[in-house]
Design an enzyme around this catalytic site. Sequence first.
Site, PDB file in Angstrom:
ATOM      1  N   GLU A 196       0.667  -1.186   0.089  1.00 59.63           N
ATOM      2  CA  GLU A 196      -0.252   0.192   0.164  1.00 59.63           C
ATOM      3  C   GLU A 196       0.784   1.336  -0.098  1.00 59.63           C
ATOM      4  O   GLU A 196       1.811   1.455   0.789  1.00 59.63           O
ATOM      5  CB  GLU A 196      -0.963   0.020   1.184  1.00 59.63           C
ATOM      6  CG  GLU A 196      -2.065   1.080   1.166  1.00 59.63           C
ATOM      7  CD  GLU A 196      -3.316   0.595   1.865  1.00 59.63           C
ATOM      8  OE1 GLU A 196      -4.102   0.053   1.130  1.00 59.63           O
ATOM      9  OE2 GLU A 196      -3.396   0.759   3.091  1.00 59.63           O
ATOM     10  N   GLU A 308     -14.466  -5.666   0.437  1.00 57.13           N
ATOM     11  CA  GLU A 308     -14.040  -5.879   1.692  1.00 57.13           C
ATOM     12  C   GLU A 308     -15.298  -6.107   2.767  1.00 57.13           C
ATOM     13  O   GLU A 308     -16.291  -5.399   2.871  1.00 57.13           O
ATOM     14  CB  GLU A 308     -13.397  -4.548   2.190  1.00 57.13           C
ATOM     15  CG  GLU A 308     -12.835  -4.496   3.550  1.00 57.13           C
ATOM     16  CD  GLU A 308     -12.330  -3.112   3.878  1.00 57.13           C
ATOM     17  OE1 GLU A 308     -11.176  -2.965   3.127  1.00 57.13           O
ATOM     18  OE2 GLU A 308     -12.604  -2.288   4.630  1.00 57.13           O
ATOM     19  N   GLU A 366      -6.145  -8.220   5.055  1.00 58.69           N
ATOM     20  CA  GLU A 366      -5.774  -6.855   5.198  1.00 58.69           C
ATOM     21  C   GLU A 366      -5.704  -6.430   6.634  1.00 58.69           C
ATOM     22  O   GLU A 366      -6.465  -6.571   7.587  1.00 58.69           O
ATOM     23  CB  GLU A 366      -7.090  -6.091   4.829  1.00 58.69           C
ATOM     24  CG  GLU A 366      -7.312  -6.359   3.397  1.00 58.69           C
ATOM     25  CD  GLU A 366      -8.640  -5.538   3.003  1.00 58.69           C
ATOM     26  OE1 GLU A 366      -9.232  -5.766   1.828  1.00 58.69           O
ATOM     27  OE2 GLU A 366      -9.226  -4.492   3.688  1.00 58.69           O
ATOM     28  N   SER A 367      -4.630  -5.385   6.961  1.00 59.08           N
ATOM     29  CA  SER A 367      -4.439  -4.433   8.004  1.00 59.08           C
ATOM     30  C   SER A 367      -3.755  -5.463   9.161  1.00 59.08           C
ATOM     31  O   SER A 367      -3.925  -6.423   9.337  1.00 59.08           O
ATOM     32  CB  SER A 367      -5.651  -3.938   8.588  1.00 59.08           C
ATOM     33  OG  SER A 367      -6.336  -3.310   7.777  1.00 59.08           O
TER      34      SER A 367
HETATM   35  O1  LIG Z   1      -5.826   2.862   8.480  1.00 60.13           O
HETATM   36  C1  LIG Z   1      -6.872   3.392   8.921  1.00 60.13           C
HETATM   37  O2  LIG Z   1      -6.640   3.946   9.726  1.00 60.13           O
HETATM   38  C2  LIG Z   1      -8.090   3.273   8.391  1.00 60.13           C
HETATM   39  C3  LIG Z   1      -9.213   3.616   9.076  1.00 60.13           C
HETATM   40  C4  LIG Z   1     -10.329   3.614   8.694  1.00 60.13           C
HETATM   41  C5  LIG Z   1     -10.678   3.218   7.475  1.00 60.13           C
HETATM   42  C6  LIG Z   1     -10.114   2.493   6.719  1.00 60.13           C
HETATM   43  C7  LIG Z   1      -8.437   2.538   7.109  1.00 60.13           C
HETATM   44  N1  LIG Z   1      -7.580   2.156   6.651  1.00 60.13           N
HETATM   45  C8  LIG Z   1      -7.743   1.402   5.334  1.00 60.13           C
HETATM   46  C9  LIG Z   1      -6.979   0.061   5.156  1.00 60.13           C
HETATM   47  O3  LIG Z   1      -7.912  -0.856   4.960  1.00 60.13           O
HETATM   48  C10 LIG Z   1      -5.777   0.040   5.299  1.00 60.13           C
HETATM   49  O4  LIG Z   1      -5.045   1.096   4.759  1.00 60.13           O
HETATM   50  C11 LIG Z   1      -5.268  -1.235   4.817  1.00 60.13           C
HETATM   51  O5  LIG Z   1      -5.904  -2.597   5.080  1.00 60.13           O
HETATM   52  C12 LIG Z   1      -3.519  -1.429   5.378  1.00 60.13           C
HETATM   53  O6  LIG Z   1      -3.681  -1.462   6.700  1.00 60.13           O
HETATM   54  P1  LIG Z   1      -2.001  -1.404   7.377  1.00 60.13           P
HETATM   55  O7  LIG Z   1      -1.318  -2.565   7.149  1.00 60.13           O
HETATM   56  O8  LIG Z   1      -2.598  -2.016   8.909  1.00 60.13           O
HETATM   57  O9  LIG Z   1      -1.608  -0.106   7.431  1.00 60.13           O
END
Ligand SMILES: O=C(O)c1ccccc1NCC(=O)[C@H](O)[C@H](O)COP(=O)(O)O
Length: 416
Positions: A196, A308, A366-367
């Site tokens: 990302e 998602e 994700e995340s």
């Molecule tokens: O990243 C946030 O804070 C967020 C808050 C509210 C809605 C969406 C958000 N993020 C979008 C995403 O899905 C992430 O950018 C993506 O999954 C990557 O996550 P990470 O590896 O934890 O940065």
Amino acid sequence: MEALAIGSAPPRPPGLALPPLTRHHHLLLHRSKILAPRRLVAAAPMDAAAAAAGRGGPAPPRCARAETDSEDAVATASSPHSAEAAGAAEQGNGGPAPVADAADVEGVDGIRIRRRPVTGPPVHYVGPFQFRLENEGNTPRNILERIVWDKEAEMKERRPLYMLKGPLENAPPVRDFVGALKASFDRTGLPALIAEVKKASPSRGVLREDFEPVQIAQTYEKNGAACLSVLTDAKYFQGSFDYLDAIRNAGVQCPLLCKEFIVDAWQLYYARLKGADAVLLIAAVLPDLDIKYMLKICKILGMAALVEVHDEREMDRVLGIDGVQLIGINNRNLETFQVDISNTKKLLEGERGQTIAQKGIIVVGESGLFTPDHISFVQNAGVKAVLVGESLIKQEDPGKAIAGLFGKDISPVSAA
Ligand SMILES: O=C(O)c1ccccc1NCC(=O)[C@H](O)[C@H](O)COP(=O)(O)O
């Protein structure tokens, strides 16, 4: 790619032929008299002439329909099946607006995000000031709702769709997003990486001060990313649609996901125009019919859609929709911002996992993925791809950080 269903002449060419959603009729859904808990949130000088005349100044521009019906708080939702009734209401020929409770909206559509700010009680005028009371109706319940409400306001400023027609014909050819994920998985035996390009986020603030999207994209590609996710939301993520074409024009070959909060079909066309090969559709935000409708447009445009989900209910909804190729499981809790990667495992257990396998759907974790153990954990749960932002972007060289995340070098060069 199939011919685009876009006409050529303003104001609304017959050939535009977009299904009704693009007009975004908003059904009045919630006749709420619940005013508590109340809190004063805004004060603005009242129109001077109105003040002198002893009446209120002009109502704030937001949600004009509700302002004319000052007793009623309205919640709105956007979906094709609501279009007919809302259209009648908009034209003033439909009698009283249909009434439903906000909970019914969630029950029917399964969405957790109210799709347009309700206005709550009327504005109060005290001397030269006007006050607005904050209540559950006009206050976003979580960050995603806030983002979506702002996004819907943003949509009002957009260029008309017919103006995208010419540029769309010159959009760069679509790249095979799903194919790139499969090829990477086959090559490495590890979940394919969607890396990302993310400068900031609501939960973490600015992640990287020296943010050079093109350089970041190049180093991600060199170090083994299968695809890239490009944040395009400006307000909350400091992203830009311009990053999409900048990255493509710089020669990056990885297919690009437009990471946007899509509430309107217009955004799909614009994403394609800017060079996106895939878009994100968030089940918490979009009712099933909108998802189906948007999947059709994606197909026409040749783009993939990453749908998602956050929980079992959203997963079940999405599994009931034909044509879904990619499901993203987001591990981030929208209320608390906490990430819990066991969410991915929970949503893939049992029958759901079997259905996903039968349908040949690729699941993207994700995340919150920071270590090789995290990658193994979600791979064992059943994901074939991962979407990673923070843990890479914060490193000095985000590309080189990929090897650390996977526990080995996954660059194409290493395989040669
Ligand atoms: O990243 C946030 O804070 C967020 C808050 C509210 C809605 C969406 C958000 N993020 C979008 C995403 O899905 C992430 O950018 C993506 O999954 C990557 O996550 P990470 O590896 O934890 O940065």
